[in-house]
Design an enzyme around this catalytic site. Structure first.
Site, PDB file in Angstrom:
ATOM      1  N   SER A  69     -13.525  29.287  44.435  1.00 44.60           N
ATOM      2  CA  SER A  69     -13.124  28.035  45.083  1.00 44.60           C
ATOM      3  C   SER A  69     -14.338  27.297  45.635  1.00 44.60           C
ATOM      4  O   SER A  69     -15.362  27.896  45.926  1.00 44.60           O
ATOM      5  CB  SER A  69     -12.179  28.320  46.242  1.00 44.60           C
ATOM      6  OG  SER A  69     -11.064  29.012  45.794  1.00 44.60           O
TER       7      SER A  69
HETATM    8  N1  SAH Z   1     -11.252  34.537  45.397  1.00 40.72           N
HETATM    9  C1  SAH Z   1     -12.019  34.453  44.183  1.00 40.72           C
HETATM   10  C2  SAH Z   1     -11.592  33.346  43.264  1.00 40.72           C
HETATM   11  C3  SAH Z   1     -10.207  33.467  42.780  1.00 40.72           C
HETATM   12  S1  SAH Z   1      -9.834  32.696  41.227  1.00 40.72           S
HETATM   13  C4  SAH Z   1     -13.510  34.356  44.450  1.00 40.72           C
HETATM   14  O1  SAH Z   1     -13.910  34.226  45.605  1.00 40.72           O
HETATM   15  O2  SAH Z   1     -14.271  34.419  43.489  1.00 40.72           O
HETATM   16  C5  SAH Z   1      -8.227  33.385  41.056  1.00 40.72           C
HETATM   17  C6  SAH Z   1      -8.238  34.821  40.658  1.00 40.72           C
HETATM   18  O3  SAH Z   1      -6.906  35.303  40.736  1.00 40.72           O
HETATM   19  C7  SAH Z   1      -8.682  35.029  39.219  1.00 40.72           C
HETATM   20  O4  SAH Z   1      -9.713  35.956  39.189  1.00 40.72           O
HETATM   21  C8  SAH Z   1      -7.431  35.562  38.526  1.00 40.72           C
HETATM   22  O5  SAH Z   1      -7.714  36.497  37.502  1.00 40.72           O
HETATM   23  C9  SAH Z   1      -6.702  36.219  39.682  1.00 40.72           C
HETATM   24  N2  SAH Z   1      -5.267  36.388  39.491  1.00 40.72           N
HETATM   25  C10 SAH Z   1      -4.393  35.558  38.837  1.00 40.72           C
HETATM   26  N3  SAH Z   1      -3.154  36.077  38.870  1.00 40.72           N
HETATM   27  C11 SAH Z   1      -3.236  37.253  39.554  1.00 40.72           C
HETATM   28  C12 SAH Z   1      -2.279  38.256  39.898  1.00 40.72           C
HETATM   29  N4  SAH Z   1      -1.005  38.179  39.535  1.00 40.72           N
HETATM   30  N5  SAH Z   1      -2.715  39.334  40.601  1.00 40.72           N
HETATM   31  C13 SAH Z   1      -4.014  39.453  40.958  1.00 40.72           C
HETATM   32  N6  SAH Z   1      -4.963  38.545  40.656  1.00 40.72           N
HETATM   33  C14 SAH Z   1      -4.575  37.445  39.957  1.00 40.72           C
END
Ligand code: SAH
Length: 223
Positions: A69
């Protein structure tokens, strides 16, 4: 300049200070959040981007349909959790591990869940290299939360579910806070903060946001 190594040169620190002062500070009340974001070397979580890009106020692609983000939003979400340093936090959507590293400086322990095994593995390695010993990365589907280690004083979701996953509220302590972007389309997502108090739930709208969708993991094949 490439930012692929594990070091944190003065140029990166200067860019980070500028980023936090200009773009993060205006949206954040808690000075500890700003301190944490001045310390965590964001560029090491996105080594494929150069330093200038890593320290702009925008999301960064990290592959596998995931983004870190934008820093001003990381600040707002970390602030919304109202952390004192004593909390057990669950993050859903580890991605690069950057948000977890920021939280590791603001709370007692972070459990973070990532559905893409490669991202979970890389994030765990980066967090280990940075000495974030109070973060555990788990591979799994965050729709179920992480029941084995519940309850949590705080839950932060960094991918957008189309509806609020009930398990996350169930795994929250009384007095706990859940911060989550909810919405089926990128353009109607809202950041919500839920407080659980005396068995009742209180919802607060924190504004429009845009996150990658929270996916439904394929059920694991039966042997
Ligand atoms: N917080 C992260 C960015 C998140 S991007 C950082 O600081 O880098 C969103 C993330 O959520 C992605 O890596 C994606 O693979 C994950 N995601 C999507 N659906 C998910 C689920 N059902 N359970 C766990 N992770 C999930």
């Amino acid at each position: 300049m490439r930012a692929g190594s594990s070091d944190d040169p003065p140029s990166a620190r200067a860019l980070r200070r500028r980023l936090v002062d200009r773009f993060v500070a205006p949206g954040v009340h808690d000075p500890r959040v700003l301190m944490a974001m001045r310390e965590v070397p964001r560029h090491l979580f996105a080594p494929e981007h150069d330093l200038e890009r890593a320290y702009g106020d925008h999301p960064l692609w990290i592959g596998h349909d995931a983004t870190i983000s934008q820093p001003s939003l990381v600040g707002i979400m970390s602030d919304a959790l109202a952390l004192s340093g004593r909390e057990h936090v669950l993050e859903i959507g580890t991605g690069s591990g950057y948000q977890a590293a920021v939280l590791s400086r603001l709370a007692r322990h972070i459990d973070t869940v990532e559905v893409v095994p490669e991202l979970a593995r890389d994030a765990a390695a980066t967090l280990r290299a940075l000495g974030c010993t109070n973060v555990d990365v788990h591979t799994g589907d965050g729709w179920a939360g992480w029941p084995d280690l519940a309850p949590y004083d705080r839950v932060l979701v960094t991918a957008a579910p189309e509806v609020l996953p009930r398990a996350l509220l169930d795994q929250l302590t009384d007095g706990g806070l859940l911060v989550v972007p909810v919405g089926s389309q990128a353009r109607d997502q809202r950041l919500e903060r839920w407080r659980k108090l005396g068995g009742a739930l209180y919802k607060q709208d924190l504004g429009a946001v845009r996150f990658v969708p929270m996916v439904h993991a394929e059920p694991s094949p039966h042997p």
